[in-house]
Write a protein that holds these residues in place. Structure first.
Motif, mmCIF file in Angstrom:
data_model
loop_
_atom_site.group_PDB
_atom_site.id
_atom_site.type_symbol
_atom_site.label_atom_id
_atom_site.label_comp_id
_atom_site.label_asym_id
_atom_site.label_seq_id
_atom_site.Cartn_x
_atom_site.Cartn_y
_atom_site.Cartn_z
ATOM 1 N N GLY A 166 0.796 -1.214 0.000
ATOM 2 C CA GLY A 166 0.000 0.000 0.000
ATOM 3 C C GLY A 166 0.825 1.259 0.000
ATOM 4 N N LEU A 167 0.320 2.266 0.718
ATOM 5 C CA LEU A 167 0.881 3.609 0.651
ATOM 6 C C LEU A 167 0.836 4.233 2.042
ATOM 7 C CD1 LEU A 167 1.771 5.577 -1.718
ATOM 8 C CD2 LEU A 167 -0.563 6.479 -1.621
ATOM 9 N N LEU A 168 1.936 4.854 2.454
ATOM 10 C CA LEU A 168 1.956 5.624 3.693
ATOM 11 C C LEU A 168 1.791 7.086 3.327
ATOM 12 C CD1 LEU A 168 2.398 5.573 6.791
ATOM 13 C CD2 LEU A 168 4.818 6.034 6.319
ATOM 14 N N LEU A 169 0.787 7.735 3.903
ATOM 15 C CA LEU A 169 0.534 9.145 3.642
ATOM 16 C C LEU A 169 1.040 9.976 4.808
ATOM 17 C CD1 LEU A 169 -3.092 9.068 2.185
ATOM 18 C CD2 LEU A 169 -0.923 9.139 0.941
ATOM 19 N N ARG A 170 1.781 11.026 4.488
ATOM 20 C CA ARG A 170 2.296 11.944 5.485
ATOM 21 C C ARG A 170 1.995 13.373 5.052
ATOM 22 N NH1 ARG A 170 8.154 9.010 6.727
ATOM 23 N NH2 ARG A 170 7.370 7.686 8.415
ATOM 24 N N ALA A 171 1.802 14.254 6.032
ATOM 25 C CA ALA A 171 1.606 15.678 5.770
ATOM 26 C C ALA A 171 1.938 16.440 7.038
ATOM 27 C CB ALA A 171 0.176 15.967 5.331
ATOM 28 N N PRO A 172 2.522 17.632 6.918
ATOM 29 C CA PRO A 172 2.825 18.433 8.104
ATOM 30 C C PRO A 172 1.575 18.683 8.952
ATOM 31 C CG PRO A 172 3.846 19.384 6.146
ATOM 32 C CD PRO A 172 2.934 18.303 5.663
ATOM 33 N N GLY A 173 1.695 18.416 10.244
ATOM 34 C CA GLY A 173 0.589 18.665 11.153
ATOM 35 C C GLY A 173 -0.473 17.592 11.193
ATOM 36 N N ALA A 174 -0.296 16.513 10.441
ATOM 37 C CA ALA A 174 -1.280 15.430 10.409
ATOM 38 C C ALA A 174 -0.619 14.123 10.825
ATOM 39 C CB ALA A 174 -1.872 15.284 9.005
ATOM 40 N N PRO A 175 -1.344 13.212 11.445
ATOM 41 C CA PRO A 175 -0.768 11.907 11.779
ATOM 42 C C PRO A 175 -0.523 11.096 10.515
ATOM 43 C CG PRO A 175 -3.121 11.889 12.188
ATOM 44 C CD PRO A 175 -2.772 13.310 11.845
ATOM 45 N N ASP A 176 0.509 10.278 10.514
ATOM 46 C CA ASP A 176 0.752 9.398 9.375
ATOM 47 C C ASP A 176 -0.435 8.440 9.215
ATOM 48 O OD1 ASP A 176 3.167 10.656 9.314
ATOM 49 O OD2 ASP A 176 4.362 8.896 9.871
ATOM 50 N N LEU A 177 -0.728 8.102 7.982
ATOM 51 C CA LEU A 177 -1.827 7.180 7.707
ATOM 52 C C LEU A 177 -1.369 6.088 6.755
ATOM 53 C CD1 LEU A 177 -4.901 6.564 8.061
ATOM 54 C CD2 LEU A 177 -5.232 7.756 5.874
ATOM 55 N N TRP A 178 -1.563 4.836 7.161
ATOM 56 C CA TRP A 178 -1.287 3.692 6.300
ATOM 57 C C TRP A 178 -2.541 3.380 5.487
ATOM 58 C CZ3 TRP A 178 1.744 0.876 3.613
ATOM 59 C CH2 TRP A 178 1.370 -0.412 3.197
ATOM 60 N N VAL A 179 -2.388 3.308 4.155
ATOM 61 C CA VAL A 179 -3.506 3.002 3.261
ATOM 62 C C VAL A 179 -3.149 1.743 2.467
ATOM 63 C CG1 VAL A 179 -5.018 3.844 1.443
ATOM 64 C CG2 VAL A 179 -3.999 5.468 3.044
ATOM 65 N N PRO A 180 -3.731 0.599 2.804
ATOM 66 C CA PRO A 180 -3.467 -0.610 2.018
ATOM 67 C C PRO A 180 -4.099 -0.511 0.638
ATOM 68 C CG PRO A 180 -5.193 -1.021 3.612
ATOM 69 C CD PRO A 180 -4.694 0.367 3.892
ATOM 70 N N PHE A 181 -3.540 -1.274 -0.310
ATOM 71 C CA PHE A 181 -4.176 -1.320 -1.624
ATOM 72 C C PHE A 181 -5.634 -1.763 -1.448
ATOM 73 C CE2 PHE A 181 0.264 -2.253 -3.228
ATOM 74 C CZ PHE A 181 0.436 -1.004 -3.797
ATOM 75 N N PRO A 182 -6.586 -0.969 -1.935
ATOM 76 C CA PRO A 182 -7.991 -1.333 -1.729
ATOM 77 C C PRO A 182 -8.432 -2.449 -2.672
ATOM 78 C CG PRO A 182 -7.842 0.680 -3.011
ATOM 79 C CD PRO A 182 -6.434 0.318 -2.631
ATOM 80 N N SER A 183 -9.488 -3.122 -2.277
ATOM 81 C CA SER A 183 -10.090 -4.151 -3.122
ATOM 82 C C SER A 183 -11.602 -3.966 -3.073
ATOM 83 C CB SER A 183 -9.699 -5.548 -2.630
ATOM 84 O OG SER A 183 -10.130 -5.743 -1.293
ATOM 85 N N GLY A 184 -12.277 -4.680 -3.913
ATOM 86 C CA GLY A 184 -13.729 -4.581 -3.924
ATOM 87 C C GLY A 184 -14.237 -3.856 -5.155
ATOM 88 N N ALA A 185 -15.455 -3.339 -5.045
ATOM 89 C CA ALA A 185 -16.114 -2.728 -6.188
ATOM 90 C C ALA A 185 -15.418 -1.438 -6.607
ATOM 91 C CB ALA A 185 -17.571 -2.444 -5.848
ATOM 92 N N THR A 186 -15.386 -1.209 -7.899
ATOM 93 C CA THR A 186 -14.812 0.026 -8.424
ATOM 94 C C THR A 186 -15.898 1.090 -8.552
ATOM 95 O OG1 THR A 186 -15.175 -0.632 -10.724
ATOM 96 C CG2 THR A 186 -13.049 -1.225 -9.717
#
Length: 268
Positions: free
Chosen positions: A64-84
């Protein structure tokens, strides 16, 4: 001529990820612009209208993807699955997979407007711009073509014009290239259009030059917007196809390819 710089943009219009080497896939560098931020009408959001997207610093990780931004907590986003769901990328609707409400809230908080994050699970869905491609050419969420190449000597020429006009020079990152080459004269790339380049052991077609937009006027480090370098390009690089800087590339692959900083670049 040598390859001197490599970068991908995992989430379209967000911060770059620089690297010393990259895998080349038919639709671009591995991981480049496979994620997209869209609004409540499922239409893409870019820094053209929301410069705060540049605050998001994605880091590709296994799974997946780790999202970072100043002033925000890091967020782990796994590759999604399911309906498009169908999202609008400029003029084309493309099926993509939603990342989920947690990612949506995180992105919305960072950019200051409601947003949804989606993933292009199948990059073969989107054809390259007609008239400049061959059957089977595909591209992810990039503007129109799999890769963008910039010639460092051409940037030097632009910066000379800027200094002459009393403005500050700009960094190459303003132009969001995937690859940068050095060792060719300024504007040599104009003569490569319609031909081929070989970087390392990967061959690329050069279908057209890149017409630049207002995104080049946004400092990727600060998010501040000015008038340059678009104004100076309008004075020196105005053509019927737009304000041109850099060229687009389409990989020609028979199998997995890889390019790396330091690779020789040959005009074929």
């Amino acid at each position: 001529m040598r390859l001197t710089y490599l970068a991908t943009y995992p989430v379209k219009s967000c911060y770059r990820v620089e690297a010393d080497a990259a895998q080349v896939e038919p639709w671009g560098l591995a991981g480049d612009r496979r994620w997209l931020v869209v609004d409540g009408d499922a239409k893409l959001i870019t820094q053209r209208d929301t410069p705060a997207l540049g605050r998001i610093r994605p880091e590709p990780r296994d799974g997946g993807l780790l999202l970072r931004a100043p002033g925000a907590p890091d967020l782990w986003v796994p590759f999604p699955s399911g309906a498009t769901t169908d999202v609008k990328h400029f003029f084309l609707w493309i099926a993509a997979t939603p990342a989920g409400p947690v990612a949506d809230r995180w992105v919305s908080d960072v950019i200051g407007r409601p947003a949804t994050l989606v993933y292009l699970d199948d990059p073969t869905r989107r054809p390259v711009e007609p008239g400049f491609s061959e059957p089977g050419d595909r591209v992810s969420f990039a503007d129109g073509f799999p890769l963008l190449l910039v010639n460092s000597a051409s940037l030097d020429a632009v910066n000379d014009w800027l200094v002459e006009a009393g403005d500050e020079p700009v960094e190459m990152t303003r132009f969001r290239p995937n690859v940068v080459v050095a060792g060719a004269p300024a504007w040599a790339e104009d003569g490569w259009i319609g031909g081929r380049l070989v970087i390392g052991d990967v061959s690329f077609r050069v279908p057209k030059a890149c017409s630049r937009c207002v995104l080049t006027t946004i400092d990727p480090e600060t998010g501040e917007k000015g008038r340059q370098p678009l104004r100076v390009l309008g004075q020196h690089r105005r053509f019927p196809d737009g304000l041109l800087f850099g060229v687009n590339l389409i990989p020609d692959l028979e199998g997995p390819g890889k390019i790396a900083v330091g690779d020789e670049v040959i005009v074929a």
